[in-house]
Motif scaffolding. Sequence first.
Motif, PDB file in Angstrom:
ATOM      1  N   ALA A 151       0.826  -1.206   0.000  1.00  0.00           N
ATOM      2  CA  ALA A 151       0.000   0.000   0.000  1.00  0.00           C
ATOM      3  C   ALA A 151       0.863   1.259   0.000  1.00  0.00           C
ATOM      4  CB  ALA A 151      -0.935  -0.005   1.201  1.00  0.00           C
ATOM      5  N   ALA A 152       1.975   1.225   0.706  1.00  0.00           N
ATOM      6  CA  ALA A 152       2.865   2.385   0.763  1.00  0.00           C
ATOM      7  C   ALA A 152       3.447   2.725  -0.600  1.00  0.00           C
ATOM      8  CB  ALA A 152       3.983   2.134   1.770  1.00  0.00           C
ATOM      9  N   GLN A 153       3.412   1.754  -1.511  1.00  0.00           N
ATOM     10  CA  GLN A 153       3.973   1.979  -2.844  1.00  0.00           C
ATOM     11  C   GLN A 153       2.913   2.368  -3.879  1.00  0.00           C
ATOM     12  OE1 GLN A 153       7.166  -1.074  -3.799  1.00  0.00           O
ATOM     13  NE2 GLN A 153       6.381  -1.956  -1.894  1.00  0.00           N
ATOM     14  N   ILE A 154       1.676   2.633  -3.402  1.00  0.00           N
ATOM     15  CA  ILE A 154       0.631   3.111  -4.307  1.00  0.00           C
ATOM     16  C   ILE A 154       1.113   4.399  -4.985  1.00  0.00           C
ATOM     17  CG2 ILE A 154      -1.675   4.136  -4.418  1.00  0.00           C
ATOM     18  CD1 ILE A 154      -1.867   1.190  -4.091  1.00  0.00           C
ATOM     19  N   GLY A 155       1.036   4.450  -6.304  1.00  0.00           N
ATOM     20  CA  GLY A 155       1.530   5.598  -7.055  1.00  0.00           C
ATOM     21  C   GLY A 155       3.019   5.566  -7.299  1.00  0.00           C
ATOM     22  N   HIS A 156       3.687   4.570  -6.742  1.00  0.00           N
ATOM     23  CA  HIS A 156       5.137   4.416  -6.912  1.00  0.00           C
ATOM     24  C   HIS A 156       5.440   2.978  -7.358  1.00  0.00           C
ATOM     25  CE1 HIS A 156       6.035   8.301  -4.934  1.00  0.00           C
ATOM     26  NE2 HIS A 156       4.936   8.026  -4.252  1.00  0.00           N
ATOM     27  N   GLY A 157       4.645   2.487  -8.276  1.00  0.00           N
ATOM     28  CA  GLY A 157       4.830   1.133  -8.795  1.00  0.00           C
ATOM     29  C   GLY A 157       3.702   0.197  -8.442  1.00  0.00           C
ATOM     30  N   ALA A 158       2.928   0.540  -7.418  1.00  0.00           N
ATOM     31  CA  ALA A 158       1.822  -0.323  -6.998  1.00  0.00           C
ATOM     32  C   ALA A 158       0.478   0.332  -7.329  1.00  0.00           C
ATOM     33  CB  ALA A 158       1.893  -0.611  -5.511  1.00  0.00           C
ATOM     34  N   THR A 159      -0.486  -0.514  -7.686  1.00  0.00           N
ATOM     35  CA  THR A 159      -1.846  -0.067  -7.961  1.00  0.00           C
ATOM     36  C   THR A 159      -2.808  -0.959  -7.195  1.00  0.00           C
ATOM     37  OG1 THR A 159      -1.215   0.599 -10.207  1.00  0.00           O
ATOM     38  CG2 THR A 159      -3.572   0.320  -9.761  1.00  0.00           C
ATOM     39  N   ALA A 170     -12.982 -16.994  -1.512  1.00  0.00           N
ATOM     40  CA  ALA A 170     -12.964 -15.580  -1.871  1.00  0.00           C
ATOM     41  C   ALA A 170     -13.131 -14.636  -0.687  1.00  0.00           C
ATOM     42  CB  ALA A 170     -14.058 -15.306  -2.903  1.00  0.00           C
ATOM     43  N   ARG A 171     -13.750 -15.094   0.400  1.00  0.00           N
ATOM     44  CA  ARG A 171     -13.972 -14.155   1.512  1.00  0.00           C
ATOM     45  C   ARG A 171     -12.660 -13.689   2.134  1.00  0.00           C
ATOM     46  NH1 ARG A 171     -14.267 -16.462   6.788  1.00  0.00           N
ATOM     47  NH2 ARG A 171     -13.953 -18.718   6.836  1.00  0.00           N
ATOM     48  N   HIS A 172     -11.570 -14.414   1.852  1.00  0.00           N
ATOM     49  CA  HIS A 172     -10.263 -14.017   2.382  1.00  0.00           C
ATOM     50  C   HIS A 172      -9.458 -13.169   1.387  1.00  0.00           C
ATOM     51  CE1 HIS A 172     -10.645 -16.550   5.947  1.00  0.00           C
ATOM     52  NE2 HIS A 172     -11.081 -17.509   5.164  1.00  0.00           N
ATOM     53  N   TRP A 173      -9.970 -12.995   0.176  1.00  0.00           N
ATOM     54  CA  TRP A 173      -9.276 -12.198  -0.843  1.00  0.00           C
ATOM     55  C   TRP A 173      -9.746 -10.747  -0.693  1.00  0.00           C
ATOM     56  CZ3 TRP A 173      -6.866 -14.508  -5.606  1.00  0.00           C
ATOM     57  CH2 TRP A 173      -6.548 -15.857  -5.415  1.00  0.00           C
ATOM     58  N   VAL A 174      -9.040  -9.982   0.116  1.00  0.00           N
ATOM     59  CA  VAL A 174      -9.527  -8.660   0.536  1.00  0.00           C
ATOM     60  C   VAL A 174      -8.751  -7.515  -0.109  1.00  0.00           C
ATOM     61  CG1 VAL A 174      -9.907  -7.150   2.534  1.00  0.00           C
ATOM     62  CG2 VAL A 174     -10.344  -9.620   2.722  1.00  0.00           C
ATOM     63  N   HIS A 175      -7.433  -7.543  -0.047  1.00  0.00           N
ATOM     64  CA  HIS A 175      -6.606  -6.449  -0.566  1.00  0.00           C
ATOM     65  C   HIS A 175      -5.808  -6.951  -1.771  1.00  0.00           C
ATOM     66  CE1 HIS A 175      -7.519  -4.157   3.048  1.00  0.00           C
ATOM     67  NE2 HIS A 175      -7.096  -5.168   3.789  1.00  0.00           N
ATOM     68  N   GLY A 176      -6.006  -6.312  -2.923  1.00  0.00           N
ATOM     69  CA  GLY A 176      -5.296  -6.712  -4.130  1.00  0.00           C
ATOM     70  C   GLY A 176      -4.413  -5.600  -4.657  1.00  0.00           C
ATOM     71  N   PHE A 177      -3.254  -5.985  -5.208  1.00  0.00           N
ATOM     72  CA  PHE A 177      -2.314  -5.009  -5.761  1.00  0.00           C
ATOM     73  C   PHE A 177      -1.691  -5.561  -7.040  1.00  0.00           C
ATOM     74  CE2 PHE A 177      -2.283  -4.452  -1.173  1.00  0.00           C
ATOM     75  CZ  PHE A 177      -2.456  -3.091  -1.020  1.00  0.00           C
ATOM     76  N   ALA A 178      -1.456  -4.669  -7.973  1.00  0.00           N
ATOM     77  CA  ALA A 178      -0.579  -4.947  -9.102  1.00  0.00           C
ATOM     78  C   ALA A 178       0.708  -4.169  -8.845  1.00  0.00           C
ATOM     79  CB  ALA A 178      -1.224  -4.508 -10.408  1.00  0.00           C
ATOM     80  N   LEU A 179       1.842  -4.831  -8.971  1.00  0.00           N
ATOM     81  CA  LEU A 179       3.124  -4.203  -8.616  1.00  0.00           C
ATOM     82  C   LEU A 179       4.082  -4.260  -9.793  1.00  0.00           C
ATOM     83  CD1 LEU A 179       4.889  -2.928  -6.361  1.00  0.00           C
ATOM     84  CD2 LEU A 179       5.641  -5.258  -5.807  1.00  0.00           C
ATOM     85  N   GLU A 180       4.681  -3.111 -10.098  1.00  0.00           N
ATOM     86  CA  GLU A 180       5.743  -3.033 -11.096  1.00  0.00           C
ATOM     87  C   GLU A 180       7.005  -2.520 -10.408  1.00  0.00           C
ATOM     88  OE1 GLU A 180       4.742  -1.454 -15.028  1.00  0.00           O
ATOM     89  OE2 GLU A 180       2.699  -1.159 -14.291  1.00  0.00           O
TER      90      GLU A 180
END
Length: 347
Positions: free
Chosen positions: A44-52, A111-121
């Motif tokens: 989450a800290a990398q949102i806008g800095h490689g993470a979406t 699926a109930r455990h799939w809560v936070h998703g990120f794409a990372l570059e």
Amino acid sequence: MAADGIPPDSLTPARIRELRADDTNLRARDFAAQHGLVEAELLAAQIGHGATAIKAHPDDLMPLVCDLGDVMALTRNESCVIERRGTYEEYHGGAHAQMVLGAEIDMRMFARHWVHGFALEEGEKRSIQVFDAAGDAIHKVHLKPESDVAAFDRLVAALRLPEQNATLDLAPRALVEAAKSDPAKVETLRSEWLKLTDTHQFLRLVSKLKMNRLGAYRIVGEPFATRLSKDAVAALLNRCAQDAIPLMIFVGNAGCIEIHGGKIETVKPMGPWLNVLDPRFNLHLRADHLAEIWLVDKPTKNGPALSLEAFDKNGALITQIFASRKDGGVEDFNAAIKALPRLEEMA
């Protein structure tokens, strides 16, 4: 307090990125733990800095992951990591559970455990990473040079969340359920066990009796469950590699179970880790976390299903190993598992 003396409350996203830039060699999971974070907070800290931040539900995610081509699928728990190269195929949704049934990547999802998703570059590296409500990793998809980068870009564009928050609201981590049994019901357990026709019926049986998996194994006795020595996992993997015996290795957490089916070739211990290092399949297991290992015999309509099942000191399931019926060699696997050292033999 984090390991570096910085209180976690003062770790702003910018400060987390700064610390990470100074320590890129440490694995993300270990870096997060060192600084009093969970791994999802690092992403989450990398949102806008490689993470979406992206939608995490398998119904949204998996159909698009199937377009990525050849990738590496990774699932882990506290004691074991399974990594499988392949293509995600045949996604099946469901109200409570979901499946991927591919030639190489075989998964069961909750699926109930799939809560936070990120794409990372990260430079040339790309991945999809999913975490539970507490911020612990559920499943990761790592792109390889052969993967379809354009499909990755389409996935990110399609699943990008409107709100891109660099901090997360996290739930407390769920506690591992300790072994639960009821000796007064042991005869009922044994009689109902003999009536099983499918391994999937087992958890319904123990739940009906107000027990759980490990608790049932501890009281049911032979021939249903036999306690093995701590060397049994290495012995079974080495035997299957040496004799080219196909097997199924299950590794999972509350939200995902990933399965390797087929033969293994290279078993190699490294410090506390017991590893399988094959070109398209890797397993990394903390041998020092093995507290209880059981040989379990469950009847099915296709004959007995023998398994090795390993638990940690808290009663958490680390891994299960079965014969791979579709690949043949069931008799060889059963002979190998029956020859494993019993706990009393090592006393």
